[in-house]
Each structure stands twice: as C-alpha cells, then as structure tokens.
Motif scaffolding. Structure first.
Motif, PDB file in Angstrom:
ATOM      1  N   SER A  59       0.408  -1.296   0.286  1.00  0.00           N
ATOM      2  CA  SER A  59      -0.402   0.054   0.159  1.00  0.00           C
ATOM      3  C   SER A  59       0.486   1.683  -0.022  1.00  0.00           C
ATOM      4  O   SER A  59       1.640   1.547   0.507  1.00  0.00           O
ATOM      5  CB  SER A  59      -0.785   0.207   1.486  1.00  0.00           C
ATOM      6  OG  SER A  59      -0.727   0.078   2.507  1.00  0.00           O
ATOM      7  N   THR A  60       0.491   2.306   0.051  1.00  0.00           N
ATOM      8  CA  THR A  60       1.122   3.812  -0.245  1.00  0.00           C
ATOM      9  C   THR A  60       0.038   4.360   0.522  1.00  0.00           C
ATOM     10  O   THR A  60      -1.280   4.655  -0.193  1.00  0.00           O
ATOM     11  CB  THR A  60       1.832   4.449  -1.945  1.00  0.00           C
ATOM     12  OG1 THR A  60       0.429   4.111  -2.808  1.00  0.00           O
ATOM     13  CG2 THR A  60       2.468   3.178  -1.966  1.00  0.00           C
ATOM     14  N   LEU A  61       0.516   5.948   0.550  1.00  0.00           N
ATOM     15  CA  LEU A  61      -0.291   6.748   1.408  1.00  0.00           C
ATOM     16  C   LEU A  61       0.288   7.499   1.682  1.00  0.00           C
ATOM     17  O   LEU A  61       1.284   8.669   1.851  1.00  0.00           O
ATOM     18  CB  LEU A  61      -1.470   5.613   2.784  1.00  0.00           C
ATOM     19  CG  LEU A  61      -0.637   4.999   3.919  1.00  0.00           C
ATOM     20  CD1 LEU A  61       0.760   6.094   4.439  1.00  0.00           C
ATOM     21  CD2 LEU A  61      -1.811   4.437   4.623  1.00  0.00           C
ATOM     22  N   ASN A  62      -0.174   9.236   2.538  1.00  0.00           N
ATOM     23  CA  ASN A  62       0.432  10.016   2.914  1.00  0.00           C
ATOM     24  C   ASN A  62      -0.140  10.075   4.813  1.00  0.00           C
ATOM     25  O   ASN A  62      -0.900  10.751   4.388  1.00  0.00           O
ATOM     26  CB  ASN A  62       0.870  11.417   2.090  1.00  0.00           C
ATOM     27  CG  ASN A  62       1.831  12.395   2.662  1.00  0.00           C
ATOM     28  OD1 ASN A  62       1.096  13.485   3.587  1.00  0.00           O
ATOM     29  ND2 ASN A  62       2.999  11.964   1.798  1.00  0.00           N
ATOM     30  N   TYR A  63       1.078  10.892   4.949  1.00  0.00           N
ATOM     31  CA  TYR A  63       0.426  11.489   6.641  1.00  0.00           C
ATOM     32  C   TYR A  63      -0.144  12.069   6.584  1.00  0.00           C
ATOM     33  O   TYR A  63      -1.287  12.753   7.261  1.00  0.00           O
ATOM     34  CB  TYR A  63       1.703  11.264   7.906  1.00  0.00           C
ATOM     35  CG  TYR A  63       1.011  11.756   8.852  1.00  0.00           C
ATOM     36  CD1 TYR A  63       0.898  10.773   9.934  1.00  0.00           C
ATOM     37  CD2 TYR A  63       1.642  12.949   9.213  1.00  0.00           C
ATOM     38  CE1 TYR A  63       0.342  11.818  11.262  1.00  0.00           C
ATOM     39  CE2 TYR A  63       2.046  13.116  10.413  1.00  0.00           C
ATOM     40  CZ  TYR A  63       1.140  13.055  11.031  1.00  0.00           C
ATOM     41  OH  TYR A  63       0.353  13.218  12.946  1.00  0.00           O
ATOM     42  N   ALA A  64       0.534  13.490   5.773  1.00  0.00           N
ATOM     43  CA  ALA A  64       0.160  15.048   5.809  1.00  0.00           C
ATOM     44  C   ALA A  64      -1.933  14.790   5.193  1.00  0.00           C
ATOM     45  O   ALA A  64      -2.343  15.781   5.606  1.00  0.00           O
ATOM     46  CB  ALA A  64       1.325  15.730   5.628  1.00  0.00           C
ATOM     47  N   GLU A  65      -1.153  14.096   4.023  1.00  0.00           N
ATOM     48  CA  GLU A  65      -3.141  14.495   3.764  1.00  0.00           C
ATOM     49  C   GLU A  65      -3.737  13.864   4.505  1.00  0.00           C
ATOM     50  O   GLU A  65      -4.662  15.138   4.247  1.00  0.00           O
ATOM     51  CB  GLU A  65      -2.406  13.772   2.296  1.00  0.00           C
ATOM     52  CG  GLU A  65      -3.958  13.386   1.584  1.00  0.00           C
ATOM     53  CD  GLU A  65      -4.211  12.429   0.597  1.00  0.00           C
ATOM     54  OE1 GLU A  65      -5.033  12.638  -0.523  1.00  0.00           O
ATOM     55  OE2 GLU A  65      -3.371  11.582   0.910  1.00  0.00           O
ATOM     56  N   HIS A  66      -4.016  13.221   5.230  1.00  0.00           N
ATOM     57  CA  HIS A  66      -5.041  12.834   6.517  1.00  0.00           C
ATOM     58  C   HIS A  66      -4.611  13.618   7.463  1.00  0.00           C
ATOM     59  O   HIS A  66      -5.851  13.953   7.824  1.00  0.00           O
ATOM     60  CB  HIS A  66      -4.308  11.243   7.299  1.00  0.00           C
ATOM     61  CG  HIS A  66      -4.945  10.248   5.929  1.00  0.00           C
ATOM     62  ND1 HIS A  66      -4.038   9.652   4.700  1.00  0.00           N
ATOM     63  CD2 HIS A  66      -5.896   9.254   5.973  1.00  0.00           C
ATOM     64  CE1 HIS A  66      -3.997   9.178   4.976  1.00  0.00           C
ATOM     65  NE2 HIS A  66      -5.771   8.402   5.293  1.00  0.00           N
TER      66      HIS A  66
END
Length: 669
Positions: free
Chosen positions: A96-103
């Motif tokens: 998986s990929t994601l971004n903490y700051a986006e959330h």
C-alpha cells in the motif's frame, strides 16, 4: 514476586469515577464496536473487555477495521494487513501507499470547517492566536513546494530546532508531504544534546528559531544555531524563524518567504512503512537511540489512540503540555487527524504561577487537558483550585503521563472538579517514545480506579510476565507486548544489522517486546505502573517499584521530590538510600527522617523503608523531565561520571557530582 495491587481473591474496589450511560453510548469506541460487530464479526456484547480480546486475537481484522472506520486513503491498495507477523520485522499493509500529511489536513477540504481553527497558539501572554485549517493547508503547500525546490526528496531528513509553535507543525507536515523524514529538538536543548541527535541522521534542512521565551525571560539561541550550522555538514539550507525579531543570519532563508505562496499541497504517496519521523530516547547512558517510525504505522496507531481511546473529534480542543523534544508533541500534532483543534502552548508550565496550565485550558476551551503527573502533584501542593478558579466546564478529560499519577493525584483531581459539580474523566496513560503511543490508559467507557490505568489499549497484547515468561495477574511483572503494533519502530537509524534494536526490546524474551517497566495487571484488567524495571528495587528477592515510594514520600509537605536507588554491594549486602529535595524552609532532621520512614512503612511495607534518607540540592532529570535513576545507581557503584551518563541528556549535570562524591566517600569510609 509480591503484589502491590489487587489479587485474584480480593473484591473489586469501588471506582472513583464511572461513565454515565449517555457518555458510554456517545463514545466513538462504542459506535466503532457496534459497526465492527456488524461488519467484521467483533463481539457486540461484553463491552470494552470483549472488544479488546477480539482486537488482539484477531489482530489483522481489527486493524483492517480501524483503517476502514477512519477512512484511510490508500492510494495503492494493500496485499495483506500483516505480511510478516514476527517481532522485530513485522510488515504492515505491504503493497500500500499513502501520506500522513494528507490525512492530517483532510479537514481543510470541508468548506464548512475550512475557516475554523486547526491550531490555537498560546504563549506566556496567554492570548490564543488561531491558525485556520485553510491557512495551515496553504502554508504546508507553499513550504512543501519550496522544500522540493531545495532538492529535498523522499527519505531525506529535515530537522527542527523549534519550540511548540505553529511553524513547527507546518514544517513537520510539509516534510511529511514531500515524503522526507522529520526530526526535532526543543530550543532549551544545548548544542551538544542537539548534535548527539541530529548528527546521527544527517539532516539536509534545519528550521531554527533565534531564541525563545520561558518563565518571563528571553533566551537567545543565535550562537547555538551557528554551532549547529558548523557541525551539521549535510545541511543544504537553514530556515530562520525570528521569534525574537532578529534579522536572518547570512546564508539563511526567511520563513515568511517560504510560506507566502498559494501552492496546492502535493502529497507524495509513499509505502506504508516509509519513515515519517525520528524520535530519540533520553540517551542518559550513551548516544540517544534514533527511533524511526513509519508514515502508515503512526497514522493507524494515532487514529486508534486519539479517535477511540481519547474520544477526540471535530468538536474537541486538544491541549497537552509538551515540547518538540518529547514524543507527546508528535502525539499532539496527530490530533489533526481526527479534525480536532490542537492547542500549542509555548512557555513555562508554571508561569506566572503554578495554575498557569489551567488558565490556558480555560482560554482555549480545551476539552482534553493533558499534562504531567508531576504538574498535578505540584498544583496539589501549591493549594491550586483549578475548577474553582477557572471556567473548565468544557474539560471532559484530564490525562496525565510522564510518570505514574499517584493515588493522591487521582483523589485531588476528582475532588477539585466534583466540588464544581463537574463530571471529570481522569486518564493516567503510559506508553513510550519507542512506540509514540500508549500501551495502557484512557478508555471512555470504563470506570476509573484510584492509582490505576483503565485498561490495555486496543490492538495491544499487553501482559505482565515473570522471568520465565509466564503471564501474571495481580502480581508485579515485566511489561511485555506479545504481538506487533503498527507504530513499533521500523528500525533505529545507524543500526544496519538491527542489533541495537533487537537488544533494546527482544533480548530478554525472544520474539516478545520487553519495554522495561514493572506493571501489575489486576483481576479487573486495569494496569498499575511501578516504575522502570532496569532500576528496580530488589530487597531479599522482593521487587518493588520506585514509583510506589515516590508516591508515599511526596505526600509529605516538606518533600519537593525524591529519588530512591537500590544498590547491590560487593559483599552481598544491599543499600537502599532515599534522596530528598526539600521544600523551601524545610530541614532534614531526625523528626522528619522518622516521619518519612514511618510514612513508607505504613503506606507500603517495612521492606520499602530506606536504609538512609539523604538531602540533596535537587533531583536530576533527563531533558524530557524524567528522574534519572540508572545513571545515579551507576555513579554510586563507582562508575566514572563520563561513563555513567551522557552529559547532554541531563537537565543539570552539576547535580550528579553529589552522587559521585558520595560514592567516593563511601568507598573510602
């Protein structure tokens, strides 16, 4: 081992506090349990205890449910929840990929909330200054674009020498947006302490203030920053934040010029286990451990901890007294994940008077008030009356950490708020920098018992073990976690083969995390913390926690603070001195010594009574405020000061000369 808590045969004590039926029904964890029962087979009945049992026996399903409940945005889907279950080396949400700051900035996308405060900044003037969600998002977009223009790439380290101010939040989130790795120290750290940390990770950018204000005084840091620039050769850029209104030094960039544009934030999509930040252990006996935690692991763990355990949501205001050099600051930042307004206080906890933190809570409308157990006890001794002197009607919960909250602290908080007809939830919590979260603590649907943490946290298979690895109930044992947690370190920096990581947590019980605390798990599933196991008192085979002695001794008005050490002697003897820092005007005479010993004997047992009571100028602490026990023990064993402690990790190194001299005197005597 001897229990200092309930046994299996003891009746369950009456709770100090019980949540109302409405409070239980409205808690997010209650709604989560009903939803998870319907969707994932979680137990619909049995309350929190049943939910916790399911969360550790069905670990994969539980964390999948958490990810769905909090709407984690996986830009690339995961192959499995837990690829490798081993410790160390667990692989969470591989693929998986994601971004903490986006959330963290997701609330800014809601037009109805964009102009509400994301941050409330308060300094010693106690005049709250808001930063809206839309403004925070704009600044992060601008700064992230500038970091990319400076050549900052995913995996690069970005450092902050900053107090608890909005610029620190913006810098962290912009760093995470780029996929770089954040690390910070508070400006009360001296140059050597900062370099012991930052030199390990080789940052490419440094955000630094010119100074800070504390206790009504101004502290210039321009020389320290100049030294950091000289000693960090990997720096490509230094960003000047003029908190004291000084001009930018030659060769530095101005904060204002980097945050003035209207760039839409671009959030680098990184693997789940991509590093988010580096935290540091206290480093009292060597270089601090550089603890690396992941974007995805922190995101998931903090959503669970803040959303379910702390019960935070869009209507809340979250205050915790902390600095950027302590993991609680990172935890506070994550309040943004739940759409909560976070309160940043930059200043002394007791300025202009001991009740200052309560004044901040009143002026910001804090709903969760987080502080240290030491602050609570200081307020009690100073005869502060928080609920009578301030309008704290919005405070739903007072949470404490840093050290165990003594029973008298529970009673004092409860009584102070009860007198104002205030239904206060008291949450003593315990975890660590190592996981940037809690192992045990706040549960909004459970009763509170005096001196106890409410329960182990969801997804945390917390147990107390004896030396043979047998689980204990109602007896003192080692705090262990027997299944992986997402926020456990992915590694230590500069530990290529993982040896230091393994030896820190897994050398005692292979494959099981040993944290280094003594705890009791009671028969009603609450948790009692007794202090660090590596400085444990062990008299005639009976283990005792130092926290129990501190709680008893520091009830006495003459004792400001205390430190107890147990020393195994070469002749087979055991020496247990108690060092006391006296309140102003108090004298350590025979009468007070007798009263101290009688207090300990009555509150605990004759085994806990020290061999000697010795007055000291003050008790030494780490830079994050924890009493230094192990280095003092080493000094008393004759270890030279240079080998017993890392000087840069101590708040006042001169205090340790007392123990060094005492060891020399005892040896010669």
């Amino acid at each position: 081992m001897t229990s200092t808590s309930a046994t299996n045969t003891a009746p369950q004590p009456e709770p100090l506090w019980q949540p109302s039926p409405d409070r239980i029904a409205e808690a997010t964890v209650t709604r989560f349990q009903a939803w998870a029962a319907d969707r994932y087979g979680a137990p619909a009945e049995g309350g929190y205890e049943a939910l916790h049992r399911w969360s550790v026996t069905e670990l994969d399903t539980f964390w999948k449910a958490v990810a769905e409940w909090f709407d984690i945005r996986f830009s690339t889907p995961y192959d499995a929840v837990l690829g490798e279950r081993t410790m160390p080396g667990a692989q969470w949400f591989p693929g998986s990929t994601l971004n903490y700051a986006e959330h963290a900035l997701r609330t800014a996308e809601d037009p109805a909330r964009a102009d509400e405060p994301a941050l409330l900044h308060v300094d010693e003037t106690q005049n709250p200054q808001p930063v809206t969600w839309s403004e925070l998002r704009r600044q992060v977009g601008s700064l992230a674009a500038e970091l990319r223009a400076l050549g900052v790439r995913p995996g690069d380290r970005v450092s902050g020498y900053l107090p608890n101010i909005p610029q620190a939040i913006t810098a962290l989130l912009a760093t995470a947006a780029v996929g770089a790795v954040w690390t910070s120290c508070a400006p009360d750290f001296g140059a050597r302490s900062v370099l012991d940390r930052f030199q390990q990770v080789e940052p490419v950018v440094l955000f630094a203030v010119d100074g800070y204000r504390y206790g009504g005084k101004t502290h210039d840091r321009t020389e320290t920053v100049a030294e950091l620039r000289r000693e960090l050769p990997t720096l490509r850029a230094v960003v000047h934040i003029p908190l004291l209104d000084t001009p930018a030094p030659s060769g530095t960039l101005e904060w204002s010029s980097l945050t003035e544009s209207d760039n839409e934030p671009v959030f680098e999509q990184v693997p789940f286990d991509h590093p988010l930040w580096v935290l540091y252990s206290s480093g009292t006996t060597g270089l601090p451990k550089a603890i690396v935690q992941s974007q995805g692991g922190i995101l998931l763990e903090h959503f669970k901890q803040l959303g379910l355990h702390c019960d935070l949501g869009p209507e809340d205001r979250f205050f915790w007294y902390t600095s950027t050099g302590w993991m609680m600051w990172n935890f506070l930042v994550s309040g943004l994940l739940t759409g909560t307004t976070i309160v940043l206080y930059d200043g002394s906890p007791g300025y202009p008077d001991t009740g200052a933190q309560w004044a901040v809570a009143e002026k910001t409308g804090a709903t969760l008030f987080g502080t240290s157990a030491a602050y609570v006890m200081a307020c009690r001794k100073a005869d502060v009356h928080p609920a009578a002197d301030h309008d704290l009607s919005r405070v739903k919960c007072v949470a404490t950490t840093g050290s165990p909250l003594p029973p008298d602290g529970f009673r004092w908080l409860h009584d102070e708020f009860a007198q104002a007809d205030h239904d206060l939830w008291i949450a003593s919590v315990s975890g660590g920098t190592d996981v940037c979260s809690c192992f045990a603590g706040a549960v909004p649907t459970l009763p509170v018992h005096i001196g106890e943490l409410q329960a182990a946290c969801l997804g945390t298979d917390l147990q107390a073990w004896d030396p043979q690895g047998k689980p204990l109930t109602g007896e003192v044992g080692e705090l262990v976690v027997t299944s992986p947690m997402p926020s456990m370190p992915i590694r230590f920096w500069n530990d290529p083969d993982g040896t230091r990581y393994h030896d820190s947590y897994f050398d005692t019980y292979p494959g099981v995390w040993r944290h280094g605390d003594w705890i009791t798990i009671t028969d009603h599933h609450s948790v009692v913390i007794h202090g660090r196991s590596d400085s444990t008192l062990n008299r005639q085979g009976v283990r005792m926690g130092s926290a129990d002695i501190y709680e008893a001794v520091e009830r006495l008005p003459e004792i400001r603070e205390s430190l107890v050490i147990g020393l195994e002697e070469p002749n087979g003897g055991y020496w247990m001195p108690l060092f006391v820092h006296l309140a102003e005007g108090a004298e350590l005479n025979d009468e007070l010594r007798t009263r101290i010993k009688n207090t300990i004997r009555t509150a605990l047992s004759p085994r806990h009574v020290p061999d000697e009571v010795i007055a000291v100028p003050a008790v030494p602490h780490t830079l994050t405020g924890k009493r230094i026990e192990v280095p003092v023990k080493r000094l008393l064993q004759g270890t030279p000061l240079a080998k017993a402690v890392n000087p840069g990790s101590v708040d006042n190194i001169d205090l340790l000369h007392f123990y060094e001299d005492l060891a020399r005197t005892r040896t010669q005597g």
